[in-house]
Every structure is written in C-alpha cells, then in structure tokens.
Scaffold this motif. Structure first.
Motif, PDB file in Angstrom:
ATOM      1  N   ARG A 155       0.845  -1.169   0.000  1.00 63.22           N
ATOM      2  CA  ARG A 155       0.000   0.000   0.000  1.00 63.22           C
ATOM      3  C   ARG A 155       0.893   1.236   0.000  1.00 63.22           C
ATOM      4  O   ARG A 155       1.822   1.336   0.791  1.00 63.22           O
ATOM      5  CB  ARG A 155      -0.841  -0.071   1.273  1.00 63.22           C
ATOM      6  N   SER A 207      -3.890   1.021  -1.513  1.00 64.60           N
ATOM      7  CA  SER A 207      -4.742  -0.072  -1.071  1.00 64.60           C
ATOM      8  C   SER A 207      -3.963  -1.375  -1.141  1.00 64.60           C
ATOM      9  O   SER A 207      -3.062  -1.525  -1.968  1.00 64.60           O
ATOM     10  CB  SER A 207      -5.970  -0.161  -1.982  1.00 64.60           C
ATOM     11  N   GLU A 208      -4.331  -2.300  -0.272  1.00 67.24           N
ATOM     12  CA  GLU A 208      -3.626  -3.580  -0.272  1.00 67.24           C
ATOM     13  C   GLU A 208      -4.143  -4.519  -1.339  1.00 67.24           C
ATOM     14  O   GLU A 208      -3.580  -5.582  -1.570  1.00 67.24           O
ATOM     15  CB  GLU A 208      -3.777  -4.251   1.093  1.00 67.24           C
TER      16      GLU A 208
END
Ligand code: ADP
Ligand code: MG
Length: 696
Positions: free
Chosen positions: A252, A286-287
């Motif tokens: 991320r 974002s992961e």
C-alpha cells in the motif's frame, strides 16, 4: 460406455483407415470433432434449372437426356464427356441448348450410367467454356430425388466430398443429441433456447421446407446459437480467471508524494490528467492489487500520469517497471522519461536485450539491490534472471503485442506481494468493449487533451506529386519545425516505398547533413544517435518505419509525411499523426498515397482527413472492417472467437453475461453435475488460451 461423440471417426460409414487418417491429420478424431466441421455454404438441389436458363458460375441441378457420350482421348479411357439435352425440348430462344458434362479422370461405370438416351439428373457448378455450358465432375443424383439442401464442407485433403458429407450426416444422426450444453436445460427452457446439438443439426441438415439461401450465413439462427454458446464460455472463463486471481496482497502506497509530483512538470496538468491521477493514486493506496487500464487518445498525456504513479510507489520505497513492446521504444521512453524522472527524484534505468554483458549485469544488480526506482525495458524484463528488490508497480505501454496473460504473469511476479498493474493504451475503444477485452482491469480514461492543441491539418496527396511533398516539408522546416517521413519498408522492395529510397531523395533535396534515419535494422547505438540528432535539431528530417508510431516525442516536429499511406491501418495512421504538433504549434500530416486505391483505403484516408478524434475514427474503422478487426484485435487472435464478434454481438454478449451470472450464482465453482460440460469447456479454453497467448 463412452458417448457416441467420443467414438472414432472410423466408426462412421464410408470412413476407412485412409480417410480416417486424413481426417485425423486435420484434427478430426472423434465423431464429436466432426460435428464442428461446419459447412461453408449450401447447394440447393430442390429445384432443377432448365438447361437454357443455366448461368455461368451458378450451382445448379439439371435434368436432361444424354445425347452424345465418349471417352477421350479417343482410344484411352482417360476422360469422359457427355452432352445433355433438355428432357422436353423447350421453345426458349435464348440461353444454352445443351449442357456438357466432363470428367478428367475415368470413374468406373460412367459409360453405363451416361449411355445415350438415358435420362439423368446431375448437379454442380456451371462454367461457360467457350460458349458451352459445362459442369466438370458433376454429382449424379437419383433422377427422381426429392431434392435436398446439400451442405458444402471445406475441403479436407484426402477425403472425397461425398464421403465427407455422408460421414458428417451419419455423425449428426448418431451423436448430435449428445453434444453437451454449457447452458443447463432449465435456463435454456426459460429463454426458449434450443440445445447446441439442435443448432448444429440445423446447420448440417437444413430443413428443405424453410431453407432460405439468402439468410444461410452467419445470421442464421443456428449460428447465432453457437455464437451465444461461445460467448457464454468466454464470459465464464474470464470470470473464473478473475476469481482465481482475486486475493493476493499488494503493498500500500500513501498518496503523500502525489501532490508534489503533480507540480513537477513544466506544464500544468489537465483536469482529465488530474482525475486520472486521483483514481490511480487511490488504487495504489490499497492492499488490493490494482489492475487498471489507462486509456486515452494519442497526445493526451498518459506518461505524466504514469510518472506520478511511479513517484508514489518510489515514495513508499518500492520500484516500478515500465514495459515497452520493442527495444527502440524502450530506449525512447527511457530517454524522454529521464528529464522529468530526474525532477521527480526518480532513479531511472534501462533494461533490454541490447545491453552489453557488463551493462546487463550491472542493471540486474541495481534492480536487485534497489538502486533504481524506475526500470524501463522490453520483455527482457520477464526473463528469469531478473530480480527486483521490491517491485511495487508494473506499467505496460500496450501495443497489442503483449497477451493479457503475459501481462498478468508479469503482474504476478514478486516474492510475497503482488505489484500493482497499470496498462496504458491509446486504442480508443468504447468503454463497454474495453471492459470486455481487458476483462478484470478497472478503467481510467483521460478524455481531454492539453489545451491549445491545434489539430494537425491532414491531407491526401498523390505520391506522384513529389514536388508538392517536398515543398510542404520545406515550408514546415522554414517555420522552425522538423519533419518525419514514414515508409512501409526499410530496403529492397519492388512494391513498397523504402526508407533507403526516401533517404536518398531527401538528402538530394535538403542536403546530406539534414537527414537522419531510424528503423529496426540499425544498431541501437545508431538509432539512438539518429534520434538524438533529430531531437536536438542537428538533423531536421527523420526518415523511418512505423517504429516512429509510438513513444517518440519530439515537440518541435510539425510535419509527418506517410508514404504509401494506403498500406497502413487507420489506428496506425492516427498514432503516427499524433507524433506532430505536440507543442501546440500548427502541424501537418500528409498522406502520400499510390493510385488507384481500393475503396477501403480511400475511406480510411478520408476519415483521417475529416476527424482528429480517435474515438470517432474507431467508429469508422468498425463500420469499415466489421468489429472483429477492430484495430487489429482479431489478428492478434487473442479472443479466439469463431462465431461471435465482440462488437457486433454486444447485445448477445449481454445475454451471455446474464446467463453466466445465473450459473455462477448457483454454483461459483461449477461443481454441480449440470455444470460439468461448462467446467470441462472452461478448462479446455484456458489450455488453448495459454497456447494462443504464447504464440501472440
Ligand atoms: P500519450 O498519452 O500519447 O502518451 P504523452 O504522455 O506522450 O502522450 O504526452 C504528449 C505530449 O504532451 C508530451 O510532449 C507531453 O510533454 C505533453 N503534455 C502532457 N501533458 C500536458 C499538459 N497537461 N499540458 C501541456 N503539455 C502536456
Ligand atoms: Mg505515450
């Protein structure tokens, strides 16, 4: 007991070992395989044509009485011919009075069957041979046959037409009901869809009551049903693929560096670019691994968006890889990115197959130790030796050459975390279609160009008119610009205009020291020198091939001449034109065409003269070539579709998607017995897709 569709072709009547072997060579091993050998057309044997009404080139069934029959040459039974006269002498004044039948090799029993005075019915394609209506090797039908519609199959070497027809007919009778359906019976019933087997039957054995020769093509309901089946499979396979790729964790990257990076350019970003940057930066924060298509017409400024993404990733201590389709393009990208990358504080490196051993080793080392932030390269980056210290982002400058899977395979490289993926394309395809073609990718569109762009003036010029071409170049150079000249070939061609030819023409006219050349046959050093000389203004005419199509960014360039423009596709021409006027100055694109041109070529060139909008051109291209060919898509073979066309069949695709929703909702793993055929088909599709993509 195996189903009849799995029985070997040799179990069909008339198929012995020899014919069987011939079929197998073409990949038809079982009865089920043979059911998919579909006719190219039909011979309508329902209504005989009177002899006087025969027409050259038509397929016809003819009744007649044998008048003269003989073997030829006289004395040897090598060939045979016979003349047919009308059964009832008609009064017609015009047209043929007799039909000649001819066999160039002896067939046992001919003389008996065509004895003088016998009434016969024959069928075949009529040819006018020196004023005589002739059918070579006609088919003999029973004189009182009811008249059928005979499918015409593609030739299979070593298999006689009649044998093939009979074998397929038997295959239909025995096995067509066993053909598995992807769409379970209850769903089919609900939608009133026939089974695939029924569709196949209607294609192989058309109903003589309802057959209409005019609609017996791909609009036929049987074919539409197969197209739907194919689209259901396609959609299903893509969904399964997406599901299997879901999951995985990416790094991320905070959006911290984004605003600073966005102001590092010598220009102000457009609103469209800012929106794109916002979408991309949010996805990187974002992961869940980003998989995104960045779409925008040539010159809209995709590179800036990509660079900001690189800065964001570098800010988080990771690396970005930027893939280009050719060495030349990779080199050019590295070159043009370098300045801004420096301003952004990114350390940039180049990795291609053209590096020397030492350079290669050193670059491998820098990638592995994290001493570069942005690596620009070719598919050489996919080689097993390459290790990144921490790959956070893969950017692909798409040129139709990387298969989707290949992109994703690269996307899957990484030790424990998946890199984010950004695919850039200038191919202006409608949003709905993009979502299908690039299934699994989210879409970001840059829908406006930087302000102050004046569209290039595009003109068609006859190639013969060299003085006009040269004058236009002269004028553009006089305005402080630079000229590209693009040729379809490098050297030695009878038909094509070559770089060598044009280089010497340009040198003669402008002087040796003003002309440079760039194409795939130069070493990468030579090419780079030429490009640099041109970029820096030491040379002001650059002659090359379509390697100039993408990437090359020479802000001063204000004219591009495309030699034999009729040889290029619309998308390519549009890309090429995007090479000039990039600094907002007036610019020109000359389409130097040969004559005469085909109608299609003329349509293409006119379309270019009329609009500068890539999306509009895509629409025209669609109109012109039919959808499957949309910007060369089908040539790439990537869709592998046989019956359906992703653009023309958009409505059908929606039906397919809705069906697949229902199937997957009920059984996301396709593990229920009624989904077994679908599951098997998806597995087969994946295997074939791997082959296609490796080949393309
Ligand atoms: P493409 O989308 O075709 O890859 P590029 O990223 O190569 O386009 O940008 C085309 C040209 O426009 C480049 O010379 C670039 O420096 C310039 N450019 C990009 N964004 C802007 C902007 N916002 N204002 C002015 N020029 C820009
Ligand atoms: Mg670009």
């Amino acid at each position: 007991m195996p189903s009849p569709i799995e029985h070997p072709v040799e179990s069909l009547p008339g198929v012995g070992p020899t014919t069987g072997a011939a079929l197998r060579r073409r990949g038809y091993e079982s009865i089920g395989d043979l059911l998919w050998l579909l006719p190219r057309g039909y011979d309508d044997q329902r209504v005989p044509t009177p002899i006087h009404a025969l027409r050259d080139g038509d397929y016809a069934v003819v009744d007649g009485v044998v008048r003269r029959a003989r073997s030829f040459p006289r004395g040897g039974p090598i060939g045979f011919d016979a003349r047919l006269e009308p059964v009832v002498l008609d009064e017609a004044e015009e047209g043929y009075r007799e039909l000649k039948l001819i066999w160039f090799r002896a067939i046992p029993g001919l003389a008996r069957r065509f004895a003088e005075g016998t009434r016969v019915r024959v069928a075949g394609r009529v040819q006018d041979y020196r004023g005589t209506a002739t059918i070579a090797h006609p088919e003999t039908l029973a004189a009182d046959s009811a008249g059928t519609i005979e499918p015409r199959y593609p030739d299979v070497p070593g298999v006689r037409r009649k044998t093939l027809r009979r074998a397929i007919r038997a295959a239909v009778d025995r096995a067509v009901a066993e053909v598995p359906d992807l769409i379970p019976a209850p769903l089919r019933a609900e939608l009133g869809l026939p089974a695939v087997g029924e569709a196949l039957r209607s294609i192989h054995v058309p109903d003589p009551e309802t057959f209409d020769a005019k609609s017996a093509d791909s609009n036929d309901p049987g074919y539409r049903r197969l197209a739907l089946e194919e689209l259901v499979l396609w959609e299903l396979a893509l969904r399964m693929r997406r599901a299997s790729e879901r999951g995985g964790i990416a790094q991320r990257f905070g959006v911290g560096p984004v605003s600073e990076a966005s102001t590092a350019f010598p220009f102000e970003l457009t609103g469209a670019q800012q929106r794109a940057i916002e979408e991309v930066s949010r996805a990187l924060d974002s992961e869940s691994p980003m998989k995104r298509l960045l779409q925008g017409d040539v010159g809209c400024g995709k590179t800036a968006v990509a660079l900001v993404a690189c800065a964001q990733v570098a800010g988080g201590g990771a690396q970005a890889a930027f893939l280009a389709p050719t060495e030349l393009l990779a080199e050019q990208h590295a070159e043009t990115l370098r300045a801004t990358a420096d301003d952004l504080g990114l350390r940039i490196g180049l990795f291609t197959g053209a590096l020397s051993r030492d350079q290669r080793r050193s670059m491998l080392d820098r990638m592995a130790t994290g001493a570069v932030d942005l690596i620009v390269g070719t598919h050489a980056l996919l080689s097993g030796e390459v290790r990144f210290s921490n790959l956070g982002l893969v950017i692909i400058d798409e040129q139709h050459r990387f298969g989707v899977a290949q992109r994703l395979r690269l996307g899957a490289r990484g030790v424990d975390r998946r890199p984010h993926l950004l695919v850039m394309t200038a191919t202006p395809i409608p949003r709905s279609l993009a979502l299908v073609l690039y299934a699994g990718l989210d879409l970001t569109i840059i829908d406006a160009k930087p302000p102050g762009r004046v569209p290039s003036t595009t003109k068609m010029i006859s190639r013969e008119n060299r003085s006009l071409v040269l004058r236009q170049i002269e004028r553009a150079l006089g305005a402080g610009g630079r000229a590209f000249v693009v040729c379809p070939a490098i050297a030695a061609s009878d038909e094509l205009v070559t770089v060598h030819e044009i280089v010497s023409e340009m040198k003669t006219h402008f002087g040796d020291d003003r002309v440079a050349e760039a194409h795939g046959r130069l070493s990468s050093d030579e090419r780079r020198d030429a490009m640099r000389a041109f970029a820096e203004g030491d040379r002001d005419v650059l002659v090359g091939t379509t390697v100039l199509e993408v990437g090359v960014d020479i802000p001063d360039a204000n004219i591009i001449v495309i030699e034999q423009a009729e040889r290029f596709g619309l998308a390519q021409l549009h890309q090429l034109r995007g090479r000039v006027g990039r600094a907002g100055q007036r610019s020109a694109c000359l389409l130097a065409h040969g004559e005469p041109m085909t109608e299609d070529a003329e349509f293409r060139l006119r379309a270019l003269c009329e609009t500068d909008d890539g999306f509009q051109l895509a629409e025209r291209d669609l109109e012109l070539r039919g959808a499957g060919h949309l910007f060369g898509y089908r040539q790439s073979g990537a869709s592998g579709l046989q019956f359906a066309d992703l653009v023309e069949d958009r409505a059908l695709l929606q039906t397919a998607a809705a069906l697949v929703d229902r199937i997957v909702e009920a059984d996301s793993e396709l593990s229920m017995p009624e989904h077994a055929p679908a599951r098997a088909a998806v597995e087969r599709w994946e295997r074939n897709a791997a082959v296609r993509e490796d080949a393309g």
